[in-house]
Design a protein around this motif. Structure first.
Motif, PDB file in Angstrom:
ATOM      1  N   ARG A 258       0.808  -1.222   0.000  1.00  0.00           N
ATOM      2  CA  ARG A 258       0.000   0.000   0.000  1.00  0.00           C
ATOM      3  C   ARG A 258       0.840   1.270   0.000  1.00  0.00           C
ATOM      4  N   VAL A 259       1.884   1.293   0.823  1.00  0.00           N
ATOM      5  CA  VAL A 259       2.619   2.542   1.045  1.00  0.00           C
ATOM      6  C   VAL A 259       3.852   2.657   0.155  1.00  0.00           C
ATOM      7  N   ALA A 260       4.693   1.617   0.126  1.00  0.00           N
ATOM      8  CA  ALA A 260       5.950   1.708  -0.623  1.00  0.00           C
ATOM      9  C   ALA A 260       5.742   1.520  -2.117  1.00  0.00           C
TER      10      ALA A 260
ATOM     11  N   ALA B 107      10.516   3.885   6.558  1.00  0.00           N
ATOM     12  CA  ALA B 107      10.347   2.947   7.673  1.00  0.00           C
ATOM     13  C   ALA B 107       9.680   1.658   7.205  1.00  0.00           C
ATOM     14  N   VAL B 108       8.697   1.775   6.320  1.00  0.00           N
ATOM     15  CA  VAL B 108       8.018   0.595   5.785  1.00  0.00           C
ATOM     16  C   VAL B 108       9.015  -0.342   5.112  1.00  0.00           C
ATOM     17  N   VAL B 109       9.909   0.226   4.313  1.00  0.00           N
ATOM     18  CA  VAL B 109      10.871  -0.585   3.560  1.00  0.00           C
ATOM     19  C   VAL B 109      11.940  -1.170   4.482  1.00  0.00           C
TER      20      VAL B 109
ATOM     21  N   PRO C   7       4.216  10.569   5.166  1.00  0.00           N
ATOM     22  CA  PRO C   7       5.464  11.313   4.973  1.00  0.00           C
ATOM     23  C   PRO C   7       6.575  10.418   4.454  1.00  0.00           C
ATOM     24  N   ALA C   8       7.625  11.021   3.932  1.00  0.00           N
ATOM     25  CA  ALA C   8       8.732  10.257   3.359  1.00  0.00           C
ATOM     26  C   ALA C   8       9.375   9.342   4.400  1.00  0.00           C
ATOM     27  N   GLY C   9       9.446   9.811   5.641  1.00  0.00           N
ATOM     28  CA  GLY C   9      10.034   8.996   6.702  1.00  0.00           C
ATOM     29  C   GLY C   9       9.257   7.721   6.945  1.00  0.00           C
TER      30      GLY C   9
ATOM     31  N   GLY D  58       7.209   8.186  11.565  1.00  0.00           N
ATOM     32  CA  GLY D  58       6.120   9.163  11.498  1.00  0.00           C
ATOM     33  C   GLY D  58       4.886   8.675  10.776  1.00  0.00           C
ATOM     34  N   TYR D  59       4.611   7.359  10.831  1.00  0.00           N
ATOM     35  CA  TYR D  59       3.440   6.810  10.154  1.00  0.00           C
ATOM     36  C   TYR D  59       2.155   7.420  10.715  1.00  0.00           C
ATOM     37  N   VAL D  60       1.229   7.789   9.824  1.00  0.00           N
ATOM     38  CA  VAL D  60      -0.022   8.434  10.214  1.00  0.00           C
ATOM     39  C   VAL D  60      -1.145   7.401  10.196  1.00  0.00           C
ATOM     40  N   SER D  61      -1.775   7.155  11.351  1.00  0.00           N
ATOM     41  CA  SER D  61      -2.889   6.213  11.438  1.00  0.00           C
ATOM     42  C   SER D  61      -4.176   6.877  10.960  1.00  0.00           C
ATOM     43  N   SER D  62      -5.213   6.043  10.682  1.00  0.00           N
ATOM     44  CA  SER D  62      -6.476   6.586  10.189  1.00  0.00           C
ATOM     45  C   SER D  62      -7.618   5.675  10.581  1.00  0.00           C
TER      46      SER D  62
END
Length: 440
Positions: A262-264, A413-415, A407-409, A395-399
């Motif tokens: 989803r993110v990377a 972090a995901v990778v 954010p790029a950070g 800095g992952y943003v939950s929802s």
């Protein structure tokens, strides 16, 4: 002291017993995979729980098992029934696990705090039920046969079915969730996985009904003896240490698959492909690992599988710049190593148990299986918790279900969480494997 039955030496298990025992992996594979794959995203992206808190909520119920699994092992060792040792827990624990798992994703969603507490409580019940299933299940190989070659064959059957279970549940659970959508998707998925768990529990219960039991040994009866038994068996401690450290890496890898897609990569549709690439090779390479074991020994095969896993994991660090096909290929390399990292320690464990039982004249299968399962549970729980911490640092943003730009950070972090961290932990088990572990 109480006593338990152990089978005669040097017999080849019938196909019914091998298949029946292997079917239990439908239960262990489903419960070992789906929470590690979807529980963290469920908390962070449906219930709006922060990444660090979500990781902690996944860890704490599993940490309970570290204390409880040895207790389940002692109870299992000392239980005698007309339907045979271990077997009542296979059916009782399996059915209880299925019910609790269906309830895990069926809680309230109006309050993130209340929902998080519900998930933690239900996950605790799942972990307790799983202990009563998994500990006797891990103890069975040492009691079904004393032939090391037959144990490797039995474990290979188990891992083959485990791979199928992980493939079906790991690819199917997200597919069901996404097909239904939203909170209802998670609820339907929970019921579907619960059914798979029941099938596995019934299968192993019926499949081991005619397993032979001929010898009688005394069992460990006090906590002092439990501690002494673990302290005296250095091969068990070394093998367990390597397995637990590597379980942390595997748990981190599983937790990161959904986020990587989803993110990377930016396409959640890639997630099933990544997971299939991770698991499917196990079905193809299992005969290869068996031949490696026969020719070079289980420990050598274990080391080789560890290195293959690490190479594939490090390849995932290039996710942001590599074509998706290459990323999936790296996941497949991880899968080749993963098959060996699973089969070799599980094939070596019965050898260690039997050697210790011959040395002491006491049954140790349930005791060691309980401690083993506790370690595995802790390792697989630490993985998602560690991944949640890495996401929080990034800095992952939950929802609460909506799409959020990260954010790029957080992307970094995901990778790192699915590439570097698993590789480090899997390789950290190698020094322990240099020790002389019983191998017959």
């Amino acid at each position: 002291m109480n006593s338990a039955h152990v089978p005669a030496v040097g017999h080849r298990l019938p196909v019914r017993t091998r298949l029946g025992y292997a079917l239990g992996s439908l239960s262990t594979g489903a419960f070992g995979t789906v929470p590690g794959l979807l529980l963290l995203p469920y908390l962070t992206d449906t219930l709006a729980v922060s990444a660090s808190a979500a990781g902690l909520l996944v860890l704490l119920p599993k940490a309970w098992d570290v204390l409880f699994n040895p207790v389940a092992g002692r109870i299992s060792d000392r239980t005698r029934t007309r339907i045979g040792p271990r077997r009542p827990y296979l059916i009782g624990g399996g059915v209880a696990l299925a019910i609790c798992f269906a309830g895990l994703f069926a809680g309230p969603t109006t309050s993130s705090t209340g929902a998080a507490l519900y998930v933690a409580g239900m996950f605790l019940l799942c972990a307790t039920a799983f202990a009563f299933f998994q500990v006797p299940y891990n103890a069975l190989p040492a009691e079904l046969t004393e032939d090391p070659t037959e144990r490797t064959r039995l474990t290979a059957w188990r891992i083959a079915v485990l791979a199928i279970a992980i493939l079906v549940s790991g690819a199917g659970a997200p597919a069901v969730r996404d097909a239904v959508g939203g909170t209802d998707g998670y609820r339907v998925m929970g019921v579907a996985v619960g059914v798979l768990i029941v099938v596995g529990a019934v299968g192993v219960f019926l499949g081991t009904a005619r397993a032979p039991h001929t010898r009688v040994l005394p069992s460990v009866s006090s906590w002092g003896e439990v501690v002494q038994a673990i302290r005296e068996c250095r091969p068990f401690r070394w093998l367990l240490g390597a397995f637990v450290v590597q379980a942390v890496g595997i748990g981190t890898m599983l937790a990161g698959v959904d986020y990587l897609a989803r993110v990377a990569i930016g396409d959640k549709g890639v997630q099933p492909l990544l997971f299939v690439a991770f698991v499917a090779p196990a079905l193809l390479v299992m005969p290869v690992w068996q031949r490696v074991s026969a020719r070079y020994g289980k420990r050598t095969g274990y080391v080789l599988a560890t290195l293959v896993f690490a190479v594939g994991a490090l390849g995932l660090l290039g996710t942001r710049v590599l074509p998706v096909g290459v990323v999936i290929a790296c996941a497949a390399v991880v899968g080749v190593g993963y098959a060996g990292v699973q089969v070799f320690p599980l094939a070596m464990l019965p050898d260690v148990i039997s050697a210790e039982e011959r040395r002491t004249g006491q049954i140790r299968a349930g005791l060691f299986a309980g401690v083993w399962t506790a370690g595995e549970t802790l390792g697989l729980a630490l993985g998602p918790a560690l991944y949640g911490l890495v996401l929080a640092i990034g800095g992952y943003v939950s929802s609460a279900g909506e799409d959020v730009a990260q954010p790029a950070g957080a992307v970094t972090a995901v990778v790192l969480g699915i590439g570097l961290v698993p590789a480090v932990f899997v390789l950290a088990g190698l020094p322990l494997l240099r020790r002389r572990i019983v191998e017959v």
